[in-house]
Design an enzyme around this catalytic site. Structure first.
Site, PDB file in Angstrom:
ATOM      1  N   LYS A 161       0.820  -1.220   0.000  1.00  0.00           N
ATOM      2  CA  LYS A 161       0.000   0.000   0.000  1.00  0.00           C
ATOM      3  C   LYS A 161       0.850   1.263   0.000  1.00  0.00           C
ATOM      4  O   LYS A 161       0.536   2.242  -0.679  1.00  0.00           O
ATOM      5  CB  LYS A 161      -0.924  -0.021   1.230  1.00  0.00           C
ATOM      6  CG  LYS A 161      -1.959   1.080   1.230  1.00  0.00           C
ATOM      7  CD  LYS A 161      -2.921   0.915   2.391  1.00  0.00           C
ATOM      8  CE  LYS A 161      -3.981   2.005   2.385  1.00  0.00           C
ATOM      9  NZ  LYS A 161      -4.933   1.855   3.518  1.00  0.00           N
TER      10      LYS A 161
ATOM     11  N   HIS B 223      -9.614  -7.108   9.055  1.00  0.00           N
ATOM     12  CA  HIS B 223      -9.041  -5.823   9.440  1.00  0.00           C
ATOM     13  C   HIS B 223      -9.123  -5.605  10.944  1.00  0.00           C
ATOM     14  O   HIS B 223      -8.269  -4.929  11.530  1.00  0.00           O
ATOM     15  CB  HIS B 223      -9.741  -4.674   8.712  1.00  0.00           C
ATOM     16  CG  HIS B 223      -8.931  -3.411   8.725  1.00  0.00           C
ATOM     17  ND1 HIS B 223      -7.904  -3.173   7.845  1.00  0.00           N
ATOM     18  CD2 HIS B 223      -8.982  -2.338   9.550  1.00  0.00           C
ATOM     19  CE1 HIS B 223      -7.358  -1.999   8.112  1.00  0.00           C
ATOM     20  NE2 HIS B 223      -7.994  -1.469   9.140  1.00  0.00           N
TER      21      HIS B 223
ATOM     22  N   ARG C  89      -6.039  -6.984  12.429  1.00  0.00           N
ATOM     23  CA  ARG C  89      -4.912  -6.046  12.310  1.00  0.00           C
ATOM     24  C   ARG C  89      -5.040  -4.941  13.353  1.00  0.00           C
ATOM     25  O   ARG C  89      -4.063  -4.573  14.014  1.00  0.00           O
ATOM     26  CB  ARG C  89      -4.906  -5.469  10.894  1.00  0.00           C
ATOM     27  CG  ARG C  89      -3.877  -4.380  10.626  1.00  0.00           C
ATOM     28  CD  ARG C  89      -3.847  -4.062   9.130  1.00  0.00           C
ATOM     29  NE  ARG C  89      -3.166  -2.808   8.840  1.00  0.00           N
ATOM     30  CZ  ARG C  89      -1.849  -2.663   8.745  1.00  0.00           C
ATOM     31  NH1 ARG C  89      -1.062  -3.693   8.948  1.00  0.00           N
ATOM     32  NH2 ARG C  89      -1.329  -1.493   8.448  1.00  0.00           N
TER      33      ARG C  89
END
Length: 399
Positions: free
Chosen positions: A264, A344, A347
Site C-alpha cells: 500500500k 481488518h 490487524r
C-alpha cells in the site's frame, strides 16, 4: 433616432438582450475565440413572476451580472461549455501511472455521474452551496459517507484543475465534508484479549472452521493486511530465519481479474519476524497445503498458501466471508455475543495489543507498515477506560 427594443411587458431591453418568440429572455455575447454564446431565462428581473408550468430559474440580468463578475476576476467563458462529467473525464485522462484499483475507483465515479443529473451541469453553474446541497441529498437518498467521500475525492481535484486552468475562479468542492454530511462510517475497533481468545478457541474447536485456524491466528498476531496475507507465497517465508518477507499484495478486481501490486505504501514493504506460535502456524499451513495439478501464476508469482476450489489464490473476499460465517455461528450458540470480527479487526487488535503492551511506537509503526506514526496511534490503537485506569495505577506505583 434609434428605436429602443422592448419586451412583451413594454420594458426597454438593454444592449444584447432580446426576447424569443416563446417568451424566454436571451443575452448574447462572444467568448475569447469569437464564438457566439447565449444565456436564457424565463425571467428578465428577479422580481418577475415565473410563467405557469415553467421550472424556476435565475433571472437573466442576475445571470449577466454574475457572468461579468466572473470575467472581471479572470474567468474564462470556455467553462460554460464544460459539464461536471466532462471535467472529471479530462482530469482522469491526465492521471497517468495510477494503480488499477485507483483507476477502477475513478471509473466508478464516472459511471455514477453519467446517471446522476449533477454530472450534466455546467461547471460554471456550480456554487459552493450547490455542491453541499448535492452531497446532503445523496446521503438522504441512501449514499454512505464513504461513497460520498470517494466522489468528492475525485471532484475536488478535478475542479481545482479547472481553477488552475483559469476556467473557474473558485473551487466549489473545497470544504470539509464532515461539516456537511454525517459520518456514518463504522468505527474500526479492536476486540479485547478475552474476546480474541474466545474467537480463536471457537475456530480451533469447530469441525468446519478449524482448517482456517492457523491463518486467523497469524492475522491476529502479525497485523498483516489481508491483501498482504493473501499475496504470501512459499518463497516469501524464510523458515530458517523465521521471517516473513512482505513486498507485494494480491488483489482481485470486480471483473474477477487477479493482480499483484506493490504494498500500500513504501513503508508497507518490510520483513516481519515470526514468534514461535506464528512459526508453528506457518509450518502447519505449509505441511497441509493442497498441491494443485497446475500452480496458479499471478504476475510472475506462484506458490500461494491458500487456494480456492478452482485452484486460484484466495483473496480478501474469501476471508471476509469466513469471518462473517464464524461470527454468525458463534452468536447462534452463545448468549454473550461476539462483536463483528473481520480480517481488518485482527490487524486493528494486534496494533492495539502491542501499543498497550508498551511496544516502542517506531517499532510498532514498522511492523504495521505505516508511513506516518500518526496513523499508528490515531487510527489503529484503541484505548478505553480500563486501559487508562491500569496505566494510571502503573505510573502511580512507579512514582
Amino acid at each position: 433616432m434609434s428605436i429602443k427594443r422592448r419586451d412583451n411587458k413594454k420594458r426597454i431591453l438593454r444592449d444584447r438582450e432580446s426576447q424569443c418568440k416563446d417568451g424566454r429572455y436571451r443575452y448574447t455575447y462572444y467568448d475569447a475565440n469569437g464564438k457566439q454564446r447565449c444565456i436564457y431565462s424565463w425571467k428578465l428581473e428577479s422580481t418577475d413572476k415565473l410563467p405557469a408550468g415553467k421550472r424556476d430559474c435565475i433571472a437573466l440580468r442576475d445571470q449577466i451580472a454574475e457572468l461579468n463578475r466572473f470575467l472581471d476576476k479572470g474567468g474564462s467563458t470556455q467553462s460554460r461549455d464544460i459539464t461536471v462529467l466532462q471535467l472529471v473525464e479530462r482530469y482522469i485522462t491526465l492521471k497517468q501511472g495510477v494503480r488499477p484499483t485507483t483507476r477502477q475507483g475513478y471509473q466508478t465515479v464516472v459511471n455514477f455521474l453519467k446517471k446522476d443529473p449533477f454530472g450534466s451541469k455546467k461547471i460554471d453553474h456550480i456554487r459552493l452551496s450547490d455542491a453541499k446541497l448535492w452531497f446532503i441529498q445523496l446521503q438522504a437518498h441512501g449514499k454512505r459517507y464513504s461513497s460520498i467521500h470517494a466522489i468528492r475525492g475525485v471532484l475536488r481535484p478535478a475542479f481545482q484543475m479547472a481553477v488552475d486552468d483559469d476556467l473557474l475562479v473558485k473551487n466549489p468542492f473545497d470544504f470539509q465534508l464532515a461539516t456537511v454530511v454525517a459520518n456514518d462510517s463504522v468505527t474500526r475497533e479492536a476486540i479485547s484479549r478475552k474476546q480474541e481468545k474466545q474467537f480463536l478457541d471457537f475456530v480451533k474447536e469447530d469441525s468446519h472452521f478449524s482448517k482456517y485456524y492457523e491463518a486467523i491466528y497469524i492475522l491476529f498476531h502479525t497485523g498483516l493486511r489481508i491483501s498482504e496475507f493473501c499475496g504470501l507465497t512459499i518463497s516469501d517465508l524464510d523458515m530458517e530465519e523465521r521471517t516473513i518477507n512482505i513486498n507485494h499484495q494480491l488483489l482481485r478486481t470486480t471483473n474477477m481479474e487477479y493482480m499483484i501490486q506493490d504494498t500500500k505504501t513504501s513503508s508497507g514493504t518490510r520483513i516481519i519476524p515470526m514468534t514461535d506460535e506464528v512459526y508453528n502456524c506457518f509450518e502447519k499451513i505449509l505441511k497441509n497445503r493442497r498441491k494443485p495439478k497446475v500452480e496458479p501464476m499471478i504476475d510472475g508469482k506462484s506458490g500461494f498458501l491458500y487456494l480456492d476450489k478452482n485452484d486460484m489464490p484466495m483473496v480478501a473476499l474469501h476471508w471476509e466471508k469466513y469471518f462473517q460465517h464464524i461470527c454468525e455461528k458463534y452468536n447462534r450458540i452463545y448468549r454473550v455475543q461476539m462483536p463483528k470480527v473481520t480480517p481488518h479487526v485482527c490487524r486493528h487488535t494486534y496494533c492495539s495489543n502491542m501499543a498497550k503492551s508498551g511496544m516502542h511506537p517506531k517499532t510498532l509503526q514498522y511492523l504495521m507498515g505505516h508511513s506516518e506514526i500518526g496513523v499508528t496511534f490515531n487510527t489503529y490503537t484503541h484505548v478505553g477506560f480500563e486501559d487508562a485506569k491500569k496505566e494510571l495505577l502503573r505510573i502511580r506505583c512507579v512514582v
